[in-house]
Design an enzyme around this catalytic site. Structure first.
Site, PDB file in Angstrom:
ATOM      1  N   MET A 120       0.840  -1.204   0.000  1.00 46.20           N
ATOM      2  CA  MET A 120       0.000   0.000   0.000  1.00 46.20           C
ATOM      3  C   MET A 120       0.879   1.260   0.000  1.00 46.20           C
ATOM      4  O   MET A 120       0.418   2.347   0.344  1.00 46.20           O
ATOM      5  CB  MET A 120      -0.936   0.000   1.199  1.00 46.20           C
ATOM      6  CG  MET A 120      -1.894  -1.204   1.144  1.00 46.20           C
ATOM      7  SD  MET A 120      -3.433  -0.964   2.031  1.00 46.20           S
ATOM      8  CE  MET A 120      -2.820  -0.743   3.678  1.00 46.20           C
ATOM      9  N   GLY A 121       2.148   1.098  -0.365  1.00 44.92           N
ATOM     10  CA  GLY A 121       3.027   2.263  -0.492  1.00 44.92           C
ATOM     11  C   GLY A 121       3.522   2.785   0.844  1.00 44.92           C
ATOM     12  O   GLY A 121       3.467   2.085   1.849  1.00 44.92           O
ATOM     13  N   LEU A 133       6.650   3.242   1.423  1.00 49.19           N
ATOM     14  CA  LEU A 133       7.564   2.103   1.554  1.00 49.19           C
ATOM     15  C   LEU A 133       8.691   2.362   2.548  1.00 49.19           C
ATOM     16  O   LEU A 133       9.115   3.502   2.749  1.00 49.19           O
ATOM     17  CB  LEU A 133       8.164   1.774   0.177  1.00 49.19           C
ATOM     18  CG  LEU A 133       7.158   1.425  -0.916  1.00 49.19           C
ATOM     19  CD1 LEU A 133       7.880   1.108  -2.220  1.00 49.19           C
ATOM     20  CD2 LEU A 133       6.250   0.270  -0.514  1.00 49.19           C
ATOM     21  N   GLY A 166      11.295  -2.661   5.299  1.00 52.86           N
ATOM     22  CA  GLY A 166      10.562  -3.931   5.370  1.00 52.86           C
ATOM     23  C   GLY A 166      10.057  -4.332   3.989  1.00 52.86           C
ATOM     24  O   GLY A 166      10.236  -5.469   3.539  1.00 52.86           O
ATOM     25  N   HIS A 167       9.427  -3.380   3.304  1.00 51.79           N
ATOM     26  CA  HIS A 167       8.942  -3.658   1.943  1.00 51.79           C
ATOM     27  C   HIS A 167      10.120  -4.016   1.024  1.00 51.79           C
ATOM     28  O   HIS A 167      10.034  -4.940   0.215  1.00 51.79           O
ATOM     29  CB  HIS A 167       8.246  -2.422   1.353  1.00 51.79           C
ATOM     30  CG  HIS A 167       7.009  -1.991   2.088  1.00 51.79           C
ATOM     31  ND1 HIS A 167       6.957  -0.820   2.804  1.00 51.79           N
ATOM     32  CD2 HIS A 167       5.782  -2.545   2.190  1.00 51.79           C
ATOM     33  CE1 HIS A 167       5.745  -0.671   3.324  1.00 51.79           C
ATOM     34  NE2 HIS A 167       5.004  -1.698   2.972  1.00 51.79           N
ATOM     35  N   ASP A 226       2.746  -9.025   9.355  1.00 52.62           N
ATOM     36  CA  ASP A 226       1.296  -9.200   9.307  1.00 52.62           C
ATOM     37  C   ASP A 226       1.028 -10.708   9.281  1.00 52.62           C
ATOM     38  O   ASP A 226       0.622 -11.267   8.269  1.00 52.62           O
ATOM     39  CB  ASP A 226       0.725  -8.497   8.075  1.00 52.62           C
ATOM     40  CG  ASP A 226       0.987  -7.004   8.121  1.00 52.62           C
ATOM     41  OD1 ASP A 226       0.299  -6.316   8.875  1.00 52.62           O
ATOM     42  OD2 ASP A 226       1.930  -6.538   7.445  1.00 52.62           O
ATOM     43  N   LEU A 277       9.127  -2.127  11.593  1.00 54.77           N
ATOM     44  CA  LEU A 277       8.880  -1.082  10.604  1.00 54.77           C
ATOM     45  C   LEU A 277       7.447  -1.206  10.112  1.00 54.77           C
ATOM     46  O   LEU A 277       6.938  -2.301   9.893  1.00 54.77           O
ATOM     47  CB  LEU A 277       9.838  -1.211   9.423  1.00 54.77           C
ATOM     48  CG  LEU A 277      11.325  -1.046   9.717  1.00 54.77           C
ATOM     49  CD1 LEU A 277      12.108  -0.943   8.410  1.00 54.77           C
ATOM     50  CD2 LEU A 277      11.591   0.181  10.557  1.00 54.77           C
ATOM     51  N   SER A 278       6.794  -0.045   9.944  1.00 54.87           N
ATOM     52  CA  SER A 278       5.414  -0.006   9.469  1.00 54.87           C
ATOM     53  C   SER A 278       5.178   1.343   8.816  1.00 54.87           C
ATOM     54  O   SER A 278       5.708   2.358   9.291  1.00 54.87           O
ATOM     55  CB  SER A 278       4.465  -0.166  10.669  1.00 54.87           C
ATOM     56  OG  SER A 278       3.157   0.240  10.320  1.00 54.87           O
ATOM     57  N   ARG A 307       2.659   2.978   9.049  1.00 49.42           N
ATOM     58  CA  ARG A 307       1.932   3.796  10.040  1.00 49.42           C
ATOM     59  C   ARG A 307       2.889   4.477  11.024  1.00 49.42           C
ATOM     60  O   ARG A 307       2.483   5.443  11.676  1.00 49.42           O
ATOM     61  CB  ARG A 307       0.922   2.937  10.790  1.00 49.42           C
ATOM     62  CG  ARG A 307      -0.303   2.600   9.955  1.00 49.42           C
ATOM     63  CD  ARG A 307      -1.404   2.005  10.817  1.00 49.42           C
ATOM     64  NE  ARG A 307      -2.655   1.918  10.106  1.00 49.42           N
ATOM     65  CZ  ARG A 307      -3.011   0.881   9.354  1.00 49.42           C
ATOM     66  NH1 ARG A 307      -2.211  -0.142   9.231  1.00 49.42           N
ATOM     67  NH2 ARG A 307      -4.178   0.883   8.733  1.00 49.42           N
TER      68      ARG A 307
HETATM   69  P1  AMP Z   1       1.574  -2.866   3.496  1.00 46.82           P
HETATM   70  O1  AMP Z   1       2.090  -1.849   2.529  1.00 46.82           O
HETATM   71  O2  AMP Z   1       1.599  -2.429   4.916  1.00 46.82           O
HETATM   72  O3  AMP Z   1       0.271  -3.475   3.043  1.00 46.82           O
HETATM   73  O4  AMP Z   1       2.630  -4.053   3.452  1.00 46.82           O
HETATM   74  C1  AMP Z   1       2.985  -4.685   2.258  1.00 46.82           C
HETATM   75  C2  AMP Z   1       3.773  -5.925   2.580  1.00 46.82           C
HETATM   76  O5  AMP Z   1       4.954  -5.582   3.295  1.00 46.82           O
HETATM   77  C3  AMP Z   1       2.975  -6.895   3.473  1.00 46.82           C
HETATM   78  O6  AMP Z   1       3.201  -8.224   3.043  1.00 46.82           O
HETATM   79  C4  AMP Z   1       3.577  -6.639   4.814  1.00 46.82           C
HETATM   80  O7  AMP Z   1       3.464  -7.737   5.697  1.00 46.82           O
HETATM   81  C5  AMP Z   1       5.014  -6.361   4.472  1.00 46.82           C
HETATM   82  N1  AMP Z   1       5.666  -5.631   5.566  1.00 46.82           N
HETATM   83  C6  AMP Z   1       5.204  -4.527   6.207  1.00 46.82           C
HETATM   84  N2  AMP Z   1       6.048  -4.182   7.205  1.00 46.82           N
HETATM   85  C7  AMP Z   1       7.053  -5.087   7.203  1.00 46.82           C
HETATM   86  C8  AMP Z   1       8.220  -5.283   8.010  1.00 46.82           C
HETATM   87  N3  AMP Z   1       8.525  -4.472   9.019  1.00 46.82           N
HETATM   88  N4  AMP Z   1       9.024  -6.320   7.710  1.00 46.82           N
HETATM   89  C9  AMP Z   1       8.727  -7.177   6.685  1.00 46.82           C
HETATM   90  N5  AMP Z   1       7.639  -7.046   5.892  1.00 46.82           N
HETATM   91  C10 AMP Z   1       6.808  -6.023   6.150  1.00 46.82           C
END
Ligand code: AMP
Length: 281
Positions: A29-30, A32, A35-36, A149, A183-184, A186
């Site tokens: 969902m961007g 980034l 982690g991404h 997640d 990392l998030s 958010r």
């Molecule tokens: P999102 O953009 O939050 O929907 O995340 C996209 C992908 O990146 C999902 O598969 C998440 O689980 C993964 N992701 C998010 N945060 C992390 C992190 N800290 N470490 C590894 N993968 C992550």
């Protein structure tokens, strides 16, 4: 890196590859972060073509305010992907993903009803809807999801199995700050002080894991919950111990027979909802 926004452009790029070329896919969902990028790196290692999607999916937000304020950084994201060596950034419009509203209720099994499923009604149905659509558009050999997640990873595996989607679903380790904070995207909504408070999530998981290391097998839920006491503490939604394969709750009970117990936590830091998890043994 090619930046594509339509189904036609994506199909013609994918048709253009060698017969043996495998496609790896990273849906996001961007906003980034590293982690991404760790998922992108893994896909680049294992596939000839790596596609990353960026789409802030409204159907998985049970709170419309959360959707509105979700961070959006399209230029920075494209730069990060380019530098990582991603081949294709697929950034579709709402109409491309949802030509008509998807009213389907997905069959995802018991795992989807627990924890996040309980606290965020409709969330996993929205995740299933968008992931299934993307997997049908990109038709990747492998798709990469973060174990940050954890429940989402299990739900996507269940979706792929139940709907006979021939993509291998791969889980990748959580990337953390040096201090442990997962990392998030958010986190970008948190002040420096809020980020310190957010460390309680990681702290609660470590406390449970340490207890197991020193021989304790029950009362772990209480140990985790106790990390959220005090006036400044994040508002705890749940701290649960569950079986890592299907998230059957273990609660405060005995984990000595559990092969793969996981602690999972969700809490609100100044109105921002964060989740994290840790394998206990
Ligand atoms: P999102 O953009 O939050 O929907 O995340 C996209 C992908 O990146 C999902 O598969 C998440 O689980 C993964 N992701 C998010 N945060 C992390 C992190 N800290 N470490 C590894 N993968 C992550």
């Amino acid at each position: 890196m090619q930046v594509l926004t339509t189904e036609t452009a994506l199909q013609s790029r994918l048709a253009d590859r060698g017969a043996e070329d495998r496609v790896g896919f990273v849906p996001t969902m961007g906003a980034l972060h590293r982690g991404h990028i760790s998922l992108i790196n893994r896909s680049i290692e294992e596939n000839a073509v790596t596609v990353c999607s960026i789409f802030v999916n409204p159907t998985q937000f049970n709170d419309p305010r959360d959707f509105e304020r979700y961070p959006r950084r399209p230029e920075e994201d494209a730069d990060m992907l380019e530098r990582a060596g991603c081949d294709v950034l697929f950034s579709p419009s709402h109409e491309t993903i949802y030509p008509k509203p998807d009213a389907h209720t997905y069959e995802l099994g018991d795992v989807a009803g627990r924890l996040e499923g309980k606290f965020r009604p409709g969330h996993f149905n929205g995740v299933a809807s968008v992931v299934k659509r993307f997997l049908e558009l990109v038709k990747p050999d492998r798709a990469y999801f973060g174990l940050k997640d954890y429940q989402q990873f299990l739900v996507v595996k269940s979706l792929a199995a139940r709907y006979k989607i021939p993509t291998e679903i791969i889980g990748c380790e959580t990337v953390r700050e040096e201090n442990g904070l997962a990392l998030s995207s958010r986190n970008k909504l948190l002040s420096a002080k809020d980020q310190q408070l957010a460390l309680r999530l990681y702290g609660s998981l470590v406390a449970a894991k340490e207890a197991v290391k020193y021989g304790r097998h029950s009362g772990l839920k209480s140990i985790g919950e106790a990390c959220f006491s005090g006036p400044d503490a994040p508002r705890l939604e749940y701290f649960e111990i569950a079986d890592g394969d299907d998230l059957t709750p273990i609660g405060d009970g005995d984990i000595s027979n559990a092969v793969h117990p996981v602690a999972l936590v969700a809490a609100h830091v100044n109105g921002v909802r964060l989740i994290d998890n840790m394998v206990l043994k």
